[in-house]
Each structure stands twice: as C-alpha cells, then as structure tokens.
Motif scaffolding. Structure first.
Motif, PDB file in Angstrom:
ATOM      1  N   ALA A   9     -36.321 -44.701  45.190  1.00 33.43           N
ATOM      2  CA  ALA A   9     -37.255 -43.977  46.335  1.00 33.43           C
ATOM      3  C   ALA A   9     -37.686 -45.058  47.068  1.00 33.43           C
ATOM      4  CB  ALA A   9     -38.761 -43.648  45.759  1.00 33.43           C
ATOM      5  N   GLY A  10     -36.568 -45.926  47.683  1.00 36.26           N
ATOM      6  CA  GLY A  10     -37.019 -46.884  48.697  1.00 36.26           C
ATOM      7  C   GLY A  10     -36.609 -46.512  50.192  1.00 36.26           C
ATOM      8  N   TYR A  11     -36.342 -47.335  50.948  1.00 38.82           N
ATOM      9  CA  TYR A  11     -36.194 -47.356  52.333  1.00 38.82           C
ATOM     10  C   TYR A  11     -34.937 -46.165  52.788  1.00 38.82           C
ATOM     11  CZ  TYR A  11     -39.263 -51.187  53.457  1.00 38.82           C
ATOM     12  OH  TYR A  11     -40.265 -51.938  53.526  1.00 38.82           O
ATOM     13  N   VAL A  12     -34.083 -46.212  51.809  1.00 42.91           N
ATOM     14  CA  VAL A  12     -33.069 -45.201  51.959  1.00 42.91           C
ATOM     15  C   VAL A  12     -33.272 -44.040  51.400  1.00 42.91           C
ATOM     16  CG1 VAL A  12     -30.505 -44.661  51.855  1.00 42.91           C
ATOM     17  CG2 VAL A  12     -31.446 -46.991  52.504  1.00 42.91           C
ATOM     18  N   GLY A  13     -33.373 -43.927  50.032  1.00 43.12           N
ATOM     19  CA  GLY A  13     -33.418 -42.662  49.407  1.00 43.12           C
ATOM     20  C   GLY A  13     -34.781 -41.770  49.794  1.00 43.12           C
ATOM     21  N   VAL A  32     -36.663 -39.764  42.332  1.00 41.64           N
ATOM     22  CA  VAL A  32     -37.356 -40.468  41.214  1.00 41.64           C
ATOM     23  C   VAL A  32     -37.043 -42.044  41.391  1.00 41.64           C
ATOM     24  CG1 VAL A  32     -36.973 -38.455  39.830  1.00 41.64           C
ATOM     25  CG2 VAL A  32     -35.251 -40.236  39.991  1.00 41.64           C
ATOM     26  N   ASP A  33     -38.234 -42.703  40.708  1.00 39.15           N
ATOM     27  CA  ASP A  33     -37.972 -44.252  40.557  1.00 39.15           C
ATOM     28  C   ASP A  33     -38.663 -44.770  39.358  1.00 39.15           C
ATOM     29  OD1 ASP A  33     -37.697 -46.273  43.408  1.00 39.15           O
ATOM     30  OD2 ASP A  33     -38.657 -46.954  41.585  1.00 39.15           O
ATOM     31  N   ILE A  34     -38.129 -45.690  38.749  1.00 32.94           N
ATOM     32  CA  ILE A  34     -38.780 -46.443  37.693  1.00 32.94           C
ATOM     33  C   ILE A  34     -40.193 -47.107  38.169  1.00 32.94           C
ATOM     34  CG2 ILE A  34     -37.163 -46.800  36.066  1.00 32.94           C
ATOM     35  CD1 ILE A  34     -36.562 -49.596  37.515  1.00 32.94           C
ATOM     36  N   PRO A  37     -45.964 -47.188  40.782  1.00 35.77           N
ATOM     37  CA  PRO A  37     -46.852 -47.591  42.107  1.00 35.77           C
ATOM     38  C   PRO A  37     -46.254 -46.922  43.263  1.00 35.77           C
ATOM     39  CG  PRO A  37     -46.534 -49.549  40.845  1.00 35.77           C
ATOM     40  CD  PRO A  37     -45.562 -48.480  40.102  1.00 35.77           C
ATOM     41  N   ARG A  38     -44.866 -47.286  43.485  1.00 39.51           N
ATOM     42  CA  ARG A  38     -43.941 -46.515  44.358  1.00 39.51           C
ATOM     43  C   ARG A  38     -44.090 -45.018  44.594  1.00 39.51           C
ATOM     44  NH1 ARG A  38     -38.697 -49.125  47.136  1.00 39.51           N
ATOM     45  NH2 ARG A  38     -39.828 -50.266  48.538  1.00 39.51           N
ATOM     46  N   ILE A  39     -43.788 -44.379  43.331  1.00 39.56           N
ATOM     47  CA  ILE A  39     -44.007 -43.028  43.256  1.00 39.56           C
ATOM     48  C   ILE A  39     -45.391 -42.488  43.451  1.00 39.56           C
ATOM     49  CG2 ILE A  39     -43.744 -40.882  41.577  1.00 39.56           C
ATOM     50  CD1 ILE A  39     -41.083 -41.811  42.729  1.00 39.56           C
ATOM     51  N   VAL A  86     -30.536 -46.882  44.481  1.00 32.52           N
ATOM     52  CA  VAL A  86     -31.035 -47.960  44.127  1.00 32.52           C
ATOM     53  C   VAL A  86     -30.588 -49.059  44.620  1.00 32.52           C
ATOM     54  CG1 VAL A  86     -31.136 -47.121  41.704  1.00 32.52           C
ATOM     55  CG2 VAL A  86     -29.209 -48.443  42.178  1.00 32.52           C
ATOM     56  N   ASN A  87     -31.366 -50.219  44.638  1.00 33.58           N
ATOM     57  CA  ASN A  87     -31.232 -51.551  45.302  1.00 33.58           C
ATOM     58  C   ASN A  87     -29.818 -52.134  44.868  1.00 33.58           C
ATOM     59  OD1 ASN A  87     -33.235 -51.259  43.689  1.00 33.58           O
ATOM     60  ND2 ASN A  87     -33.209 -53.651  43.636  1.00 33.58           N
ATOM     61  N   THR A  88     -29.166 -52.875  45.779  1.00 37.38           N
ATOM     62  CA  THR A  88     -27.876 -53.557  45.306  1.00 37.38           C
ATOM     63  C   THR A  88     -28.242 -55.082  46.078  1.00 37.38           C
ATOM     64  OG1 THR A  88     -26.834 -52.650  47.134  1.00 37.38           O
ATOM     65  CG2 THR A  88     -26.241 -51.526  45.011  1.00 37.38           C
ATOM     66  N   THR A 341     -39.553 -56.902  55.710  1.00 40.98           N
ATOM     67  CA  THR A 341     -39.238 -58.263  55.986  1.00 40.98           C
ATOM     68  C   THR A 341     -37.977 -58.746  55.314  1.00 40.98           C
ATOM     69  OG1 THR A 341     -40.671 -58.878  54.080  1.00 40.98           O
ATOM     70  CG2 THR A 341     -41.702 -58.763  56.220  1.00 40.98           C
ATOM     71  N   ARG A 342     -37.224 -57.792  54.695  1.00 42.98           N
ATOM     72  CA  ARG A 342     -36.076 -58.408  54.133  1.00 42.98           C
ATOM     73  C   ARG A 342     -35.095 -59.209  54.982  1.00 42.98           C
ATOM     74  NH1 ARG A 342     -34.299 -53.291  50.681  1.00 42.98           N
ATOM     75  NH2 ARG A 342     -34.912 -52.223  52.605  1.00 42.98           N
ATOM     76  N   GLU A 343     -34.775 -60.529  54.818  1.00 42.83           N
ATOM     77  CA  GLU A 343     -33.962 -61.215  55.554  1.00 42.83           C
ATOM     78  C   GLU A 343     -34.184 -61.165  57.339  1.00 42.83           C
ATOM     79  OE1 GLU A 343     -30.985 -63.153  55.419  1.00 42.83           O
ATOM     80  OE2 GLU A 343     -31.301 -63.346  53.212  1.00 42.83           O
ATOM     81  N   THR A 387     -39.644 -56.066  45.161  1.00 41.84           N
ATOM     82  CA  THR A 387     -41.048 -57.113  44.940  1.00 41.84           C
ATOM     83  C   THR A 387     -41.985 -56.439  43.498  1.00 41.84           C
ATOM     84  OG1 THR A 387     -41.962 -56.067  46.586  1.00 41.84           O
ATOM     85  CG2 THR A 387     -41.296 -58.273  47.058  1.00 41.84           C
ATOM     86  N   HIS A 388     -41.882 -55.123  43.699  1.00 43.13           N
ATOM     87  CA  HIS A 388     -42.812 -54.635  42.464  1.00 43.13           C
ATOM     88  C   HIS A 388     -42.195 -54.942  40.936  1.00 43.13           C
ATOM     89  CE1 HIS A 388     -40.392 -51.246  44.028  1.00 43.13           C
ATOM     90  NE2 HIS A 388     -39.972 -51.081  42.879  1.00 43.13           N
ATOM     91  N   LEU A 389     -40.859 -55.375  40.869  1.00 36.01           N
ATOM     92  CA  LEU A 389     -40.482 -55.540  39.694  1.00 36.01           C
ATOM     93  C   LEU A 389     -40.553 -57.086  39.341  1.00 36.01           C
ATOM     94  CD1 LEU A 389     -37.221 -53.165  39.922  1.00 36.01           C
ATOM     95  CD2 LEU A 389     -39.224 -52.642  38.978  1.00 36.01           C
TER      96      LEU A 389
HETATM   97  P1  ADP Z   1     -32.998 -49.530  49.897  1.00 38.30           P
HETATM   98  O1  ADP Z   1     -33.326 -50.171  50.914  1.00 38.30           O
HETATM   99  O2  ADP Z   1     -31.490 -49.684  49.590  1.00 38.30           O
HETATM  100  O3  ADP Z   1     -33.549 -47.998  49.883  1.00 38.30           O
HETATM  101  P2  ADP Z   1     -35.176 -50.300  47.912  1.00 38.30           P
HETATM  102  O4  ADP Z   1     -35.242 -51.501  47.385  1.00 38.30           O
HETATM  103  O5  ADP Z   1     -36.231 -50.014  49.069  1.00 38.30           O
HETATM  104  O6  ADP Z   1     -33.677 -50.232  48.520  1.00 38.30           O
HETATM  105  O7  ADP Z   1     -35.067 -49.148  46.969  1.00 38.30           O
HETATM  106  C1  ADP Z   1     -34.701 -49.014  45.995  1.00 38.30           C
HETATM  107  C2  ADP Z   1     -35.372 -48.371  44.639  1.00 38.30           C
HETATM  108  O8  ADP Z   1     -34.701 -48.194  43.523  1.00 38.30           O
HETATM  109  C3  ADP Z   1     -36.554 -49.235  44.230  1.00 38.30           C
HETATM  110  O9  ADP Z   1     -37.814 -48.553  44.476  1.00 38.30           O
HETATM  111  C4  ADP Z   1     -36.521 -49.543  42.603  1.00 38.30           C
HETATM  112  O10 ADP Z   1     -37.565 -49.338  41.831  1.00 38.30           O
HETATM  113  C5  ADP Z   1     -35.418 -48.235  42.511  1.00 38.30           C
HETATM  114  N1  ADP Z   1     -34.680 -48.340  41.176  1.00 38.30           N
HETATM  115  C6  ADP Z   1     -33.712 -49.476  40.980  1.00 38.30           C
HETATM  116  N2  ADP Z   1     -33.136 -49.269  39.549  1.00 38.30           N
HETATM  117  C7  ADP Z   1     -33.606 -48.064  39.378  1.00 38.30           C
HETATM  118  C8  ADP Z   1     -33.333 -47.172  38.098  1.00 38.30           C
HETATM  119  N3  ADP Z   1     -32.333 -47.675  37.360  1.00 38.30           N
HETATM  120  N4  ADP Z   1     -33.710 -46.071  38.038  1.00 38.30           N
HETATM  121  C9  ADP Z   1     -34.667 -45.408  38.998  1.00 38.30           C
HETATM  122  N5  ADP Z   1     -35.109 -46.260  40.195  1.00 38.30           N
HETATM  123  C10 ADP Z   1     -34.551 -47.437  40.268  1.00 38.30           C
END
Ligand code: ADP
Ligand code: UDX
Ligand code: UDX
Length: 480
Positions: A9-13, A32-34, A37-39, A86-88, A341-343, A387-389
C-alpha cells in the motif's frame, strides 16, 4: 465480480488501486500491507501519502469497493488478480550491492501467494523490477503450485508523484506484458478489460513479458538522461554566458525532441530514476555489455556532479566557507506536490553543506522533522527500505533545525537554497526575507523558480542554474 488484491500500500499501490476502484465499480479492490500503521492511515482521514486529488478518490470508494487491510493472506487467497507492488530497493550488501535490486520483499510476497492460493490466479508485477523477474516469480509459483494455474503479467506503472491521479486517469499508455501462449493472452485480455473501462483501447499495449519489464527501465533511463543532458548544458551555459532556459526552449521546439523534461535543476531525485538506471547498468554488466553499462552510468554521474557543483557554488560564493553560518533550505521533497524524500537532491546538498560545517534551517510544506533527520543520518541506499520497517535513527543532527515557515527558516540566514519548486516559494515576500537576513544575502535557486532580476534589485546576490552569473559569482569561481 472480479476480485483484485494488491500487495503493498505504497506510493504506487495505493493511488493505482484507488483509481481502479473508482473507475470500475463492479470490481472489488483490496489493498493489503504488512505495515499496520500504513493500513490504519489509509483507513483514516490522514492518508499516508500526500498526492493531489487522492483524498477525494479514496473518500468516494473506500468501504464501497475499495478496502485496506492487513489480512494479507485472506485477501490474496480470495483474489482473481493479485498485483504485487512491494518495494524493490537497491541491494545494500552482498552480490550486486549498490546496483542490483533487492528482491527480498518480492520473493517473500511470491512465496506467500503460493502458500495461500486455492484457486487460479493472475499475478501482476507492478513494482519496477529487473528484467526477467517475472520468470523467477513464475518459477517460485509453479514449483509450489499444488495444481493451481498462475499467469504472470508485467504491468509497469508510469505515474509520476505529485500528478499520480491525473496520470492514472489519463495515461499515455498502459503496458501489459505476458506469455505468448493462449493462456497468457487470455490473462492479458482480462487485465486489459479492467483498464479498458476508462482507458482508450489504442493506449493499452500488449507485449511479451521481457519487453514490458525493460520498457519501464528504458523509459525512466531516457527521462533521466534528458535531465542530465540539460544539466550538463547548464554547466556549460554558466561558463559561456548562455542561458539554459533559452537553450532548452530552442532545443525543445524541435518536434523530434519535444519540450518536456528539459528543466535544468539541482539534480533529479525520486525513488525511480537512480534505482532503475543502476538496475539497467547491472543488467548490462551481467550480460557482458560494459559499453552500454558505462553509457547509462554517465547519466548518474552527471546528476551527482550537478549536486556537488551546486554545493561548491554555495560555498565558494560565500567566501569559501559556510562554517557556522546559517543556511536556509527551502524545499526538501524530491519535487513539488509530494512529501516523498527518496533520493531527493536535498539530501546530498544538505550533507555537502553540513560537511563544511553549515547550520541548516530547513522548511518543506510536506516533510516533517523526523523524516528529514532520518534522511540526513541514514546511509545511502537505505532510503528505499521502508522507514516503518526500520528502527528510528537514534541520532539527530544538532546543526539541523526543521521549521514550519519559510520566513523563520530564512531569518538571520546568510544564504537561502531553494531545492524544491513548491509554488508557494514563488510568492514569498523576498523584501521581508532580505531585510531579516545577514548581508551580503545570497539566494541559490536550484530550481530556477524565482525572478532573479527582481531579487537583485532588492539587493540579493542570486545564483540560478545555467544562467549568466552575477559579477560576484564570476569573481568567486566554483571548483567542481
Ligand atoms: P512504491 O513507491 O513502489 O509504492 P513503497 O515503499 O511506497 O514503494 O510501498 C511498498 C509497500 O509494500 C510498503 O508499504 C511495504 O510495507 C509493503 N510490503 C513490502 N513487503 C510486503 C509483503 N511481503 N507483504 C505485504 N506488504 C509488503
Ligand atoms: C518518474 C517517471 O516520470 C514516472 O513515469 C515513473 O513511473 C516513476 O519515475 P517521479 O520520480 O515520480 O516519476 O517524478 P518525475 O516527475 O519524473 O521527476 C523526477 C525528478 O526529476 C524530480 O526530482 C524532478 O524535480 C526532476 N526533474 C524533472 C528535473 O530536474 N527536470 C525536469 O525537467 C523534470
Ligand atoms: C541532422 C539534423 O537532423 C538536422 O536538424 C541538422 O540541421 C543537420 O544534422 P542530417 O544529418 O541531414 O540532419 O540527417 P538526420 O535525419 O538527422 O539523420 C542523421 C543520421 O542519424 C542518419 O545517418 C540517420 O540514418 C540516423 N538516424 C536518424 C538513426 O540512426 N535513427 C533515427 O531514429 C534517426
């Protein structure tokens, strides 16, 4: 009813799924997200990301056909289409450190999908990943399939932050890569039907898996290359007395080149450009193409050069030292209309100034103190690990203060650095700022947004990227 689940649930999802839910009322979308706090934030009135227009879209669909949940396994199990967003980040250690993508989060998501699935699924790669990731994911899924049929698609996202909703409503194209088998084509069609509810058919492009994956890296590399090209020109303009805005305009009117993405700046930032080019470089090296790798590396090197050139300009103009001087930093996000603020080039510029012992007073309308302190104390490449991880940084820099107002940031400062092109900076009362600063008062405009002539009339010494230099700056040449 088609059920979509998006992992991450990030900037893209977040924005992408919100728009799918808005445009496809008959599709149920669960993000969904692990991160609990984000959810929780996605379910509240304070969304975890700042993006113009996003609040309205979420308000309209949330609870109707858009849901945010931490129950990852349940929603993945129930979905027909699973997006993985998810983030890469770039790997920080081990093989390919500093270049290759860290696919830990992707792999754990894929293994989880394999564990919980009880029905056939289309698995969609949404995060930008190295070419051939889909193949690796396919292997994880099919080796653990328990008889379930998986179709892997690559559907890279081209939205830009700050304009995400606009970009999603009206994309230049939607790219869907899949296997060239009947099942693969059927899966492509199923996803095309979702986008087809608001995107004109001719803008939905079907390709093979590898082309889709590579196109995303290539598009970002081309965009970054334009900025590095114009930034390289900006250095030459300063040396020769040409004006980079005039050069960009003249170059951009060639229809073969086009006018967009030719603004000289302190450097590009964001989560994608640097990471994707590093990825591209790594892939070239792994495929025995060092010449191609070196070509793209140069785009990053010019970007780093541009940031250090800016810092050198600040220091050299201010009598070759900023030690103990207060410098106001206006803007910290990597571009306007985002809190991301990434990069961001602001990190390298601030670190450069801190390296010369400056005292910084930073103001950004969307970035808070915790984030700035974390960014300035974090190691390179750790920025994209969510950062939340991560544990909070135990140290905070005493030479850095973060304030909520441009006038407070600039009060008693010797110099002002504009590092993000926020619209509100254009309308500041610069006479008031000048009156409250130390003299001589300097403005270093890293985004070319202020009217330099007007500021000079007030009394400022002004540096704009790629523009003819003040006599003062000419007399104090920066060594890059
Ligand atoms: P992007 O800019 O590509 O959207 P973000 O870092 O903003 O990247 O979002 C990626 C999200 O993916 C984070 O909120 C992270 O908690 C979540 N995430 C990473 N691994 C998992 C996983 N295995 N299951 C669920 N959520 C995940
Ligand atoms: C980028 C791509 O544009 C998008 O298609 C992809 O999906 C993700 O990466 P984003 O990083 O969100 O999007 O923003 P973008 O507008 O591309 O800006 C990237 C950086 O380049 C910013 O720091 C911006 O300030 C800088 N930039 C952009 C310039 O310095 N000059 C320009 O002319 C344009
Ligand atoms: C060029 C500029 O286009 C023109 O504006 C300038 O005034 C003079 O230089 P020219 O060299 O006549 O014109 O031809 P151009 O069409 O630009 O092609 C140059 C070379 O690039 C050719 O060898 C062409 O085959 C090649 N090319 C062009 C490619 O390999 N790929 C392309 O996509 C375009």
């Amino acid at each position: 009813m088609v059920k979509i689940c998006c992992i991450g649930a990030g900037y893209v999802g977040g924005p992408t799924m919100a728009v799918i839910a808005l445009k496809c009322p008959s599709v149920e979308v669960v993000v969904v997200d692990i991160s609990a706090p984000r959810i929780a934030a996605w379910n509240s009135d304070h969304l975890p990301i700042y993006e113009p227009g996003l609040d309205d879209v979420v308000k309209e669909c949330r609870g109707r056909n858009l849901f945010f949940s931490t129950d990852v396994e349940k929603h993945v199990a129930e979905a027909d289409i699973v997006f993985v967003s998810v983030n890469t980040p770039t790997k920080t250690r081990g093989l390919g450190a500093g270049k290759a993508a860290d696919l830990t989060y992707w792999e754990s998501a894929a293994r989880m999908i394999a564990d919980v699935s009880k029905s056939d699924k289309i698995v969609v790669e949404k995060s930008t990943v190295p070419v051939k990731t889909a193949e690796a994911i396919e292997k994880i899924l099919t080796h653990n399939s328990k008889g379930i049929n998986y179709q892997i698609l690559s559907n890279p996202e081209f939205l830009a932050e700050g304009t995400a909703i606009k970009d999603l409503f009206n994309p230049d194209r939607v790219l869907i890569g899949g296997r060239e088998t009947p099942e693969g084509q059927k899966a492509i069609q199923a996803l095309a039907d979702v986008y087809g509810q608001w995107v004109p058919k001719e803008r939905i492009l079907a390709t093979n898996l590898w082309s889709a994956e590579l196109s995303k890296l290539a598009a970002n590399a081309f965009l970054a290359q334009r900025i590095s090209s114009v930034n390289a020109m900006s250095a030459l303009c300063e040396a020769t007395g040409a004006d980079v805005s005039q050069v960009s305009y003249a170059v951009g009117t060639d229809t073969r080149i086009g006018p967009k993405f030719l603004n000289a700046s302190v450097g590009y930032g964001g989560s994608c450009f640097q990471k994707d080019i590093l990825n591209l470089v790594y892939i070239c090296e792994c495929n025995g193409l060092p010449e191609v790798a070196n070509y793209w590396k140069q785009v990053i090197q010019i970007n780093d050069y541009q940031k250090s050139r800016f810092v050198n300009r600040v220091v050299s103009s201010m009598f070759n030292t900023v030690s103990g001087k207060k410098i106001a930093v206006l803007g910290f996000a990597f571009k306007k209309d985002t809190g991301d603020t990434r990069e961001t080039p602001a990190i390298d510029v601030c670190k450069g100034l801190l390296g010369d012992n400056a005292r910084l007073s930073i103001y950004d309308p969307q970035v808070n103190e915790d984030q700035i302190q974390r960014d300035l104390t974090m190691k390179k490449f750790d920025w994209d690990h969510p950062t939340h991880l991560q544990p909070m940084s135990p140290t905070s820099l005493k030479q850095v203060s973060v304030v909520w107002d441009a006038y407070e940031a600039t009060k008693d400062a010797h110099g002002v650095c504009i590092l993000t092109e926020w619209d509100e900076f254009k309308g500041l009362d610069f006479q008031k700022i000048y009156d409250n600063m130390q003299k001589p008062a300097f403005i270093f405009d890293g985004r070319n947004i202020v009217n330099a002539e007007k500021l000079r009339e007030i009394g400022f010494i002004v540096y704009s990227i790629g523009k003819p230099l003040d006599k003062w700056l000419k007399d104090m040449p920066a060594v890059a």
